[in-house]
Design a protein around this motif. Sequence first.
Motif, short mmCIF file in Angstrom:
data_model
loop_
_atom_site.label_atom_id
_atom_site.label_comp_id
_atom_site.label_asym_id
_atom_site.label_seq_id
_atom_site.Cartn_x
_atom_site.Cartn_y
_atom_site.Cartn_z
N VAL A 135 -3.25 12.97 5.58
CA VAL A 135 -2.83 11.82 6.38
C VAL A 135 -2.80 10.56 5.51
CG1 VAL A 135 -3.48 10.31 8.30
CG2 VAL A 135 -3.63 12.79 8.56
N GLY A 136 -3.87 10.37 4.72
CA GLY A 136 -3.92 9.21 3.83
C GLY A 136 -2.82 9.24 2.78
N ALA A 137 -2.60 10.44 2.19
CA ALA A 137 -1.57 10.57 1.15
C ALA A 137 -0.18 10.28 1.71
CB ALA A 137 -1.61 11.98 0.55
N SER A 138 0.04 10.61 2.98
CA SER A 138 1.34 10.32 3.61
C SER A 138 1.46 8.86 4.00
CB SER A 138 1.52 11.19 4.86
OG SER A 138 1.42 12.57 4.54
N ALA A 139 0.33 8.23 4.36
CA ALA A 139 0.35 6.84 4.81
C ALA A 139 0.56 5.85 3.67
CB ALA A 139 -0.94 6.51 5.56
N GLY A 140 0.03 6.18 2.48
CA GLY A 140 0.14 5.27 1.34
C GLY A 140 1.58 4.86 1.03
N PRO A 141 2.50 5.83 0.81
CA PRO A 141 3.90 5.46 0.56
C PRO A 141 4.54 4.72 1.73
CG PRO A 141 3.48 7.72 -0.12
CD PRO A 141 2.26 7.26 0.63
N SER A 142 4.12 5.04 2.95
CA SER A 142 4.68 4.35 4.12
C SER A 142 4.30 2.88 4.10
CB SER A 142 4.16 5.00 5.42
OG SER A 142 4.56 6.35 5.50
N ILE A 143 3.07 2.57 3.70
CA ILE A 143 2.63 1.18 3.61
C ILE A 143 3.42 0.45 2.52
CG2 ILE A 143 0.67 -0.31 3.00
CD1 ILE A 143 -1.11 1.82 4.39
N ILE A 144 3.61 1.12 1.38
CA ILE A 144 4.44 0.54 0.31
C ILE A 144 5.85 0.29 0.83
CG2 ILE A 144 5.61 1.08 -1.87
CD1 ILE A 144 2.83 0.20 -2.40
N GLY A 145 6.41 1.27 1.55
CA GLY A 145 7.77 1.13 2.07
C GLY A 145 7.90 -0.03 3.04
N MET A 146 6.91 -0.20 3.93
CA MET A 146 6.94 -1.30 4.88
C MET A 146 6.84 -2.65 4.16
SD MET A 146 4.83 -0.06 8.27
CE MET A 146 3.36 0.46 7.38
N ALA A 147 6.01 -2.70 3.11
CA ALA A 147 5.89 -3.95 2.35
C ALA A 147 7.20 -4.30 1.65
CB ALA A 147 4.76 -3.82 1.32
N LEU A 148 7.87 -3.28 1.12
CA LEU A 148 9.13 -3.52 0.42
C LEU A 148 10.24 -3.93 1.39
CD1 LEU A 148 9.09 -0.58 -2.16
CD2 LEU A 148 8.72 -3.00 -2.63
N THR A 149 10.37 -3.19 2.49
CA THR A 149 11.44 -3.51 3.46
C THR A 149 11.17 -4.84 4.16
OG1 THR A 149 10.30 -2.19 5.15
CG2 THR A 149 12.06 -1.10 3.87
N GLY A 150 9.90 -5.25 4.22
CA GLY A 150 9.56 -6.53 4.82
C GLY A 150 9.69 -7.69 3.87
N GLY A 151 10.13 -7.39 2.63
CA GLY A 151 10.34 -8.46 1.65
C GLY A 151 9.06 -8.99 1.03
N MET A 152 7.94 -8.27 1.18
CA MET A 152 6.66 -8.75 0.66
C MET A 152 6.35 -8.23 -0.75
SD MET A 152 4.33 -8.45 4.12
CE MET A 152 4.92 -6.79 4.52
N GLY A 153 7.10 -7.21 -1.20
CA GLY A 153 6.90 -6.70 -2.54
C GLY A 153 5.85 -5.60 -2.63
N TRP A 154 5.90 -4.83 -3.72
CA TRP A 154 4.99 -3.71 -3.91
C TRP A 154 3.53 -4.17 -4.02
CZ3 TRP A 154 1.97 -3.85 -8.24
CH2 TRP A 154 2.40 -4.66 -9.30
N SER A 155 3.32 -5.38 -4.58
CA SER A 155 1.95 -5.86 -4.77
C SER A 155 1.24 -6.04 -3.44
CB SER A 155 1.95 -7.18 -5.55
OG SER A 155 2.70 -8.16 -4.85
N THR A 156 1.98 -6.43 -2.38
CA THR A 156 1.37 -6.58 -1.06
C THR A 156 0.90 -5.23 -0.53
OG1 THR A 156 2.74 -8.50 -0.58
CG2 THR A 156 1.75 -7.37 1.30
N GLY A 157 1.69 -4.19 -0.77
CA GLY A 157 1.29 -2.85 -0.35
C GLY A 157 -0.01 -2.44 -1.00
N TYR A 158 -0.15 -2.68 -2.32
CA TYR A 158 -1.40 -2.37 -3.01
C TYR A 158 -2.55 -3.22 -2.49
CZ TYR A 158 0.04 0.99 -6.57
OH TYR A 158 0.45 2.12 -7.21
N ARG A 159 -2.24 -4.48 -2.18
CA ARG A 159 -3.28 -5.38 -1.68
C ARG A 159 -3.81 -4.92 -0.32
NH1 ARG A 159 -0.50 -9.76 -2.15
NH2 ARG A 159 -0.91 -9.85 -4.38
#
Length: 386
Positions: A135-159
């Motif tokens: 579940v965690g391994a699947s959620a990680g890329p989803s969080i990155i994807g949401m950060a990118l599509t929301g215009g916040m950048g990859w760094s926000t996903g990591y944050r």
Amino acid sequence: MIHLLLLIIYLSFVSLGLPDAMLGAAWPIMSQELNVPVSYAGMVAMVISLGTIVSSFLSDRMTRTFGTGRVTAVSVGLTAAALLGFSASTAYWQLILWAIPYGLGAGSVDASLNNYVALHYASRHMSWLHCMWGVGASAGPSIIGMALTGGMGWSTGYRIIGVFQILLTAVLFFSLPLWKKSAGAGEGEKGTEKALSLREILAIPGAKEIMLAFFCYCAAEQTAILWGSSYLVLVVGMEKEIAASLGSLFLIGITLGRFASGFITYRLNDRNLIRLGQAIMVAGMIVMVLPLGPWAAMAGLLLVGLGSAPIYPSIIHSTPGIFGAERSQAIIGVLMASAYIGCLTMPTVFGFLANHITPALLPLYLGIINATMILMCEKLNRLKAR
């Protein structure tokens, strides 16, 4: 109190999975912003893997000295610091630097938590906990994807993931009294027994067999994850966009299979669960090569994932019963190291074969690895029966 600790352990396994697929999801954008070639992701992944190997080998000594609770809390804290470091990185060398605590933290928490659960909880919890990793391994890329599509950048996903890990670190430190009450004295926890050296571990009957079996399992798992989509495109002839979305079939199979395995443990013991998984993996590899078109290849990849599901948690859970509670942390530490060595080397070997011969060798390659794993597991069963 025991149920509260189990909930914390479940959260820890979700935390283990969250960062695992983030680098791959974010790297196409990260490499552009950091102005480095796409291939440079391999060096970051290698530094992380080397860190996990080192900390896995040291896990027995660390757990005996500090206890599982402290090792887990500090390790998650290291991972949190590394993820926040990634989010603040503006140059490639900074990623390499932060990859060191990332790997050291991941290896320690993996080995310590797996041993703790193997000692203190039923087999079904081991399966469901590793389902939470999925579940965690699947959620990680989803969080990155949401950060990118929301215009916040990859760094926000990591944050975001880093902040979650900080909160979990705080929870783990506050939960330290629960670990002491649940574990008691001895049994792979903080105690008077000295940590075993690698030479002493290898001298234990069955240690080499279980290490090679675990190496093979993790090599097959990582090879299928890395090359599954490429097989669908280059061999089956599937469109790249469709294959990319279906490349997660293997991970979906693992996650669903581990959820189901938790219930199957009421009927089957660890040894027979491993055998069942291996048989399903073989069936999946056969289906992959049948000339029945893309649907058969997809079904085969899903079956390989389903078959893989019970093997990892069942091998870990059976370790204290085979080698004794006093040796289990040492054995599980070297198992984690074997796993990361398999993940580092065997997908690369297949990449060489695919490039110079044909990617159609994937089912055969997985079959040879699986056959070796089966031989080692059965040899271990015979040693245990003596």
